[in-house]
Scaffold this active site. Structure first.
Site, PDB file in Angstrom:
ATOM      1  N   CYS A  78      -3.112  -0.123   4.420  1.00  0.00           N
ATOM      2  CA  CYS A  78      -3.437  -0.502   3.044  1.00  0.00           C
ATOM      3  C   CYS A  78      -4.942  -0.377   2.776  1.00  0.00           C
ATOM      4  O   CYS A  78      -5.449   0.734   2.771  1.00  0.00           O
ATOM      5  CB  CYS A  78      -2.876  -1.888   2.735  1.00  0.00           C
ATOM      6  N   HIS A 169       2.056  -2.645   4.426  1.00  0.00           N
ATOM      7  CA  HIS A 169       1.687  -3.619   5.462  1.00  0.00           C
ATOM      8  C   HIS A 169       2.789  -3.668   6.520  1.00  0.00           C
ATOM      9  O   HIS A 169       3.799  -4.332   6.314  1.00  0.00           O
ATOM     10  CB  HIS A 169       1.539  -5.017   4.849  1.00  0.00           C
ATOM     11  N   GLU A 171       2.599  -5.181   9.276  1.00  0.00           N
ATOM     12  CA  GLU A 171       2.421  -6.396  10.092  1.00  0.00           C
ATOM     13  C   GLU A 171       3.092  -7.619   9.467  1.00  0.00           C
ATOM     14  O   GLU A 171       3.075  -8.689  10.043  1.00  0.00           O
ATOM     15  CB  GLU A 171       0.918  -6.651  10.319  1.00  0.00           C
TER      16      GLU A 171
HETATM   17  N1  LIG Z   1      -2.928  -4.909   0.293  1.00  0.00           N
HETATM   18  C1  LIG Z   1      -4.051  -4.232   0.262  1.00  0.00           C
HETATM   19  O1  LIG Z   1      -4.714  -4.001   1.292  1.00  0.00           O
HETATM   20  C2  LIG Z   1      -4.505  -3.828  -1.099  1.00  0.00           C
HETATM   21  C3  LIG Z   1      -5.661  -2.871  -1.121  1.00  0.00           C
HETATM   22  C4  LIG Z   1      -6.421  -3.040  -2.423  1.00  0.00           C
HETATM   23  N2  LIG Z   1      -5.620  -2.693  -3.541  1.00  0.00           N
HETATM   24  C5  LIG Z   1      -7.722  -2.219  -2.388  1.00  0.00           C
HETATM   25  O2  LIG Z   1      -7.915  -1.381  -3.186  1.00  0.00           O
HETATM   26  O3  LIG Z   1      -8.547  -2.454  -1.561  1.00  0.00           O
END
Ligand SMILES: NC(=O)CC[C@H](N)C(=O)O
Length: 192
Positions: A78, A169, A171
């Site tokens: 992410c 994610h 995890e």
């Molecule tokens: N769950 C996440 O890690 C979201 C990332 C977040 N939207 C970003 O731009 O950093």
């Protein structure tokens, strides 16, 4: 084998638990000097602008580039994916710029801020339960990048040699198969 989880911000303890389920020691990394004792590194989700700022403040940019330059595996999930990308859409500067991918932040929009789905991932035996939270998408990949999974035609998991990224994610569920896949990448990288 010891695998670090960058502990500047985000879902750290969950990654450590998944690593332990995959049979390796997971350690929270707060200082760049700790990288020299690790065989692999996970950069967790959170907020990429914040993680990028903290990485600069605590000298992680060069240290992680060095770590990766030694062929040691790095897995970004992410926000971790965003900080690993060479290009971020919208004119924002890249952070680590490790992987030859272009990303779009918060690509699913407000209607679908978070959702779960079962994903087929190349290299995994069973579909993976994936949790997406304000997730980014990979909108372009370079020649050396292998796409491992797509969700509704969009790239959400990819690998470039010793680098692995997921928009979701892995995890946050009990399914640690993507962590086990990363552990295999580390074993391969350690082979002489
Ligand atoms: N769950 C996440 O890690 C979201 C990332 C977040 N939207 C970003 O731009 O950093």
């Amino acid at each position: 084998m010891r695998v670090g989880v960058l502990a500047l911000q985000g879902a750290v303890s969950e990654h450590i638990r998944s690593l332990e389920n995959a049979g390796v020691e997971g350690v929270a990394v707060k200082h760049s000097e700790e990288l020299s004792e690790l065989d692999g590194l996970i950069i967790p989700g959170g907020e990429s602008t914040t993680i990028g700022k903290l990485m600069r403040k605590y000298n992680f940019i060069e240290a992680i580039r060095d770590f990766s330059g030694q062929g040691k595996p790095v897995f970004g999930t992410c926000a971790g994916l965003i900080v690993m990308a060479k290009e971020i859409e919208g004119g924002e500067d890249a952070h680590l710029g490790l992987m030859d991918i272009k990303v779009s932040r918060n690509a699913f929009g407000r209607q679908r801020e978070s959702f779960e789905t079962d994903l087929t991932v190349k290299g995994l035996d069973n579909p993976l339960r994936a949790v997406f939270i304000r997730a980014p998408l990979i909108t372009a990949v370079g020649d050396g990048v292998e796409v491992l999974s797509k969700y509704e035609d969009e790239i959400v998991t990819a690998r470039q040699g010793h680098l692995l990224v997921s928009s979701f994610h892995p995890e946050l569920t009990d399914d640690y198969s993507l962590h086990a896949y990363f552990v295999e990448m580390i074993k391969q990288a350690k082979q002489p």
